[in-house]
Scaffold this motif. Structure first.
Motif, PDB file in Angstrom:
ATOM      1  N   VAL A  40       0.838  -1.203   0.000  1.00  0.00           N
ATOM      2  CA  VAL A  40       0.000   0.000   0.000  1.00  0.00           C
ATOM      3  C   VAL A  40       0.873   1.253   0.000  1.00  0.00           C
ATOM      4  N   THR A  41       1.913   1.237   0.807  1.00  0.00           N
ATOM      5  CA  THR A  41       2.818   2.387   0.883  1.00  0.00           C
ATOM      6  C   THR A  41       3.510   2.634  -0.454  1.00  0.00           C
ATOM      7  N   ILE A  42       3.981   1.580  -1.084  1.00  0.00           N
ATOM      8  CA  ILE A  42       4.650   1.721  -2.379  1.00  0.00           C
ATOM      9  C   ILE A  42       3.679   2.256  -3.425  1.00  0.00           C
ATOM     10  N   GLU A  43       2.455   1.780  -3.431  1.00  0.00           N
ATOM     11  CA  GLU A  43       1.468   2.265  -4.407  1.00  0.00           C
ATOM     12  C   GLU A  43       1.157   3.746  -4.168  1.00  0.00           C
ATOM     13  N   THR A  44       1.035   4.126  -2.914  1.00  0.00           N
ATOM     14  CA  THR A  44       0.783   5.534  -2.581  1.00  0.00           C
ATOM     15  C   THR A  44       1.949   6.413  -3.035  1.00  0.00           C
ATOM     16  N   LEU A  45       3.169   5.960  -2.771  1.00  0.00           N
ATOM     17  CA  LEU A  45       4.345   6.715  -3.208  1.00  0.00           C
ATOM     18  C   LEU A  45       4.406   6.811  -4.727  1.00  0.00           C
ATOM     19  N   ASN A  46       4.073   5.732  -5.409  1.00  0.00           N
ATOM     20  CA  ASN A  46       4.070   5.730  -6.870  1.00  0.00           C
ATOM     21  C   ASN A  46       3.066   6.745  -7.414  1.00  0.00           C
ATOM     22  N   GLN A  47       1.888   6.788  -6.826  1.00  0.00           N
ATOM     23  CA  GLN A  47       0.878   7.755  -7.264  1.00  0.00           C
ATOM     24  C   GLN A  47       1.339   9.180  -7.009  1.00  0.00           C
ATOM     25  N   THR A  48       1.992   9.399  -5.872  1.00  0.00           N
ATOM     26  CA  THR A  48       2.493  10.729  -5.546  1.00  0.00           C
ATOM     27  C   THR A  48       3.573  11.162  -6.533  1.00  0.00           C
ATOM     28  N   ILE A  49       4.491  10.266  -6.835  1.00  0.00           N
ATOM     29  CA  ILE A  49       5.571  10.584  -7.775  1.00  0.00           C
ATOM     30  C   ILE A  49       5.005  10.853  -9.168  1.00  0.00           C
ATOM     31  N   THR A  50       4.041  10.045  -9.593  1.00  0.00           N
ATOM     32  CA  THR A  50       3.417  10.250 -10.901  1.00  0.00           C
ATOM     33  C   THR A  50       2.740  11.613 -10.967  1.00  0.00           C
ATOM     34  N   ALA A  51       2.037  11.986  -9.909  1.00  0.00           N
ATOM     35  CA  ALA A  51       1.376  13.294  -9.874  1.00  0.00           C
ATOM     36  C   ALA A  51       2.406  14.420  -9.896  1.00  0.00           C
ATOM     37  N   GLN A  52       3.505  14.244  -9.178  1.00  0.00           N
ATOM     38  CA  GLN A  52       4.548  15.277  -9.166  1.00  0.00           C
ATOM     39  C   GLN A  52       5.188  15.432 -10.544  1.00  0.00           C
ATOM     40  N   TRP A  53       5.447  14.335 -11.229  1.00  0.00           N
ATOM     41  CA  TRP A  53       6.041  14.436 -12.570  1.00  0.00           C
ATOM     42  C   TRP A  53       5.085  15.122 -13.533  1.00  0.00           C
ATOM     43  N   SER A  54       3.792  14.837 -13.395  1.00  0.00           N
ATOM     44  CA  SER A  54       2.815  15.527 -14.244  1.00  0.00           C
ATOM     45  C   SER A  54       2.846  17.026 -13.981  1.00  0.00           C
ATOM     46  N   GLU A  55       2.919  17.388 -12.724  1.00  0.00           N
ATOM     47  CA  GLU A  55       2.977  18.808 -12.359  1.00  0.00           C
ATOM     48  C   GLU A  55       4.273  19.446 -12.854  1.00  0.00           C
TER      49      GLU A  55
END
Length: 71
Positions: free
Chosen positions: A23-38
């Motif tokens: 769960v933690t890895i998936e949350t971090l992955n989503q956060t990183i993906t959102a940051q790269w989009s930004e």
């Protein structure tokens, strides 16, 4: 019998840790993906603003504090 119980408890603990880590890895992955989009969006915006500034500078008249030609 206690060895079996101990082993079972250890396996259960490891499975819970693994589930939490997934769960933690998936949350971090989503956060990183959102940051790269930004970051990509902001990079495009900065590039566009640079182009607009260059365009405005090339269309701007000469310096305002320049003396008139009759001086």
């Amino acid at each position: 019998m206690s060895d079996v119980n101990t082993l079972s408890e250890r396996i259960d603990a490891l499975e819970m840790r693994l589930a939490y880590q997934d769960v933690t890895i998936e949350t971090l992955n989503q956060t990183i993906t959102a940051q790269w989009s930004e970051i990509d969006r902001l990079t495009r915006q900065v590039t566009e603003l640079k182009e607009r500034v260059r365009e405005a500078e090339s269309n701007a008249p000469g310096p305002l504090n320049e003396k008139p030609p009759h001086y």
